[in-house]
Design an enzyme around this catalytic site. Structure first.
Site: not given
Ligand code: PGA
Length: 247
Positions: A67, A136, A138, A143
């Site tokens: 992304d 959550n 994602h 999401e």
């Molecule tokens: P993080 O994010 O590695 O900063 O915990 C993971 C994500 O949101 O995919």
């Protein structure tokens, strides 16, 4: 899906880096799907180290990131391109033209999403996709509620995701509101998937995942049906899952 429990963040990072390194050794023109965020930071350091030790070249590798934020150009310090430059690209011999991220400044976002999908296809699809997971559930910026059939698309970031990423920006207001993300179908088309999770803040979501229900309300649950997906998680991330796992 295979679950691997490791002791801590360092072990998670080392094991993931070994798997990535092995992929490049096995297939020097591998197509790698890459992730940003806090989770893979140390993995990139070990990947640099292991690939250097084995004198592996990234010359023929292609990379596709999950992304990129809308509105941030490659040179913006908070762009995911800069993250990748800092943690990986500046340290390896990957040709710049082989490092792909969605263009956050594209005038026509839909055309950019189609272009990105086509580029992945042209590269022969992704051999090994690295993923983190949101609290959550994602994956990428997909999401809860995102269709499993989704391809690369424009997303409006949820407030919880913006808040989680605010630590990288000067303020919450500075966090972009939109991003381009690979879709869930884009991700699951990868031949192999490696999801990393570390820390107590991921314990709830992994416990949910371990319940085994495949639902669009928990995007990472799509991996439960993937033929070659592995989760590497540390003890903290599995704090609420160990009992269920041993059943
Ligand atoms: P993080 O994010 O590695 O900063 O915990 C993971 C994500 O949101 O995919």
């Amino acid at each position: 899906m295979k679950w691997i429990q490791v002791k801590n963040y360092t072990e998670m990072s080392q094991l993931a880096a070994r798997i990535m390194t092995e992929k490049i050794a096995e297939k020097p023109n591998a197509t790698l799907g890459l992730a940003t965020g806090g989770t893979p930071e140390q993995m990139y350091r070990w990947l640099r180290e292991y690939s250097a030790e084995r004198q592996l070249s990234f010359r023929d590798v292609q990379t596709f990131n999950l992304d990129e934020y809308i509105g941030l150009g490659r040179e913006h310090p908070n762009s995911y391109y800069q993250y990748m430059r800092t943690h990986l690209f500046a340290h390896i011999d990957l040709p710049e033209a082989h490092a792909h991220l969605p263009n956050g400044l594209a005038a026509d976002v839909n055309a950019e999403c189609l272009r990105y999908e086509a580029l992945i296809e042209q590269a022969g699809g992704i051999d090994l996709q690295l993923l983190g997971v949101g609290k959550n559930g994602h994956i990428g910026f997909n999401e809860p509620g995102t269709p499993f059939t989704s391809r690369t698309h424009l997303v409006q970031l949820t407030e919880s995701t913006r808040a989680a990423n605010a630590c990288y920006f000067s303020s919450l207001e500075a966090v972009p509101t939109h991003a381009i993300t690979m879709g869930i179908a884009t991700i699951t088309k990868s031949k192999e998937i490696l999801l990393l999770a570390s820390g107590r803040e991921k314990a709830n979501v992994l416990a949910e995942l371990m319940r085994g229900e495949v639902t669009e309300e928990l995007p990472a649950s799509v991996l439960l049906n993937h033929a070659n997906a592995t989760i590497i998680a540390d003890e903290d991330a599995l704090a609420f899952s160990i009992v269920a796992k041993r059943k």
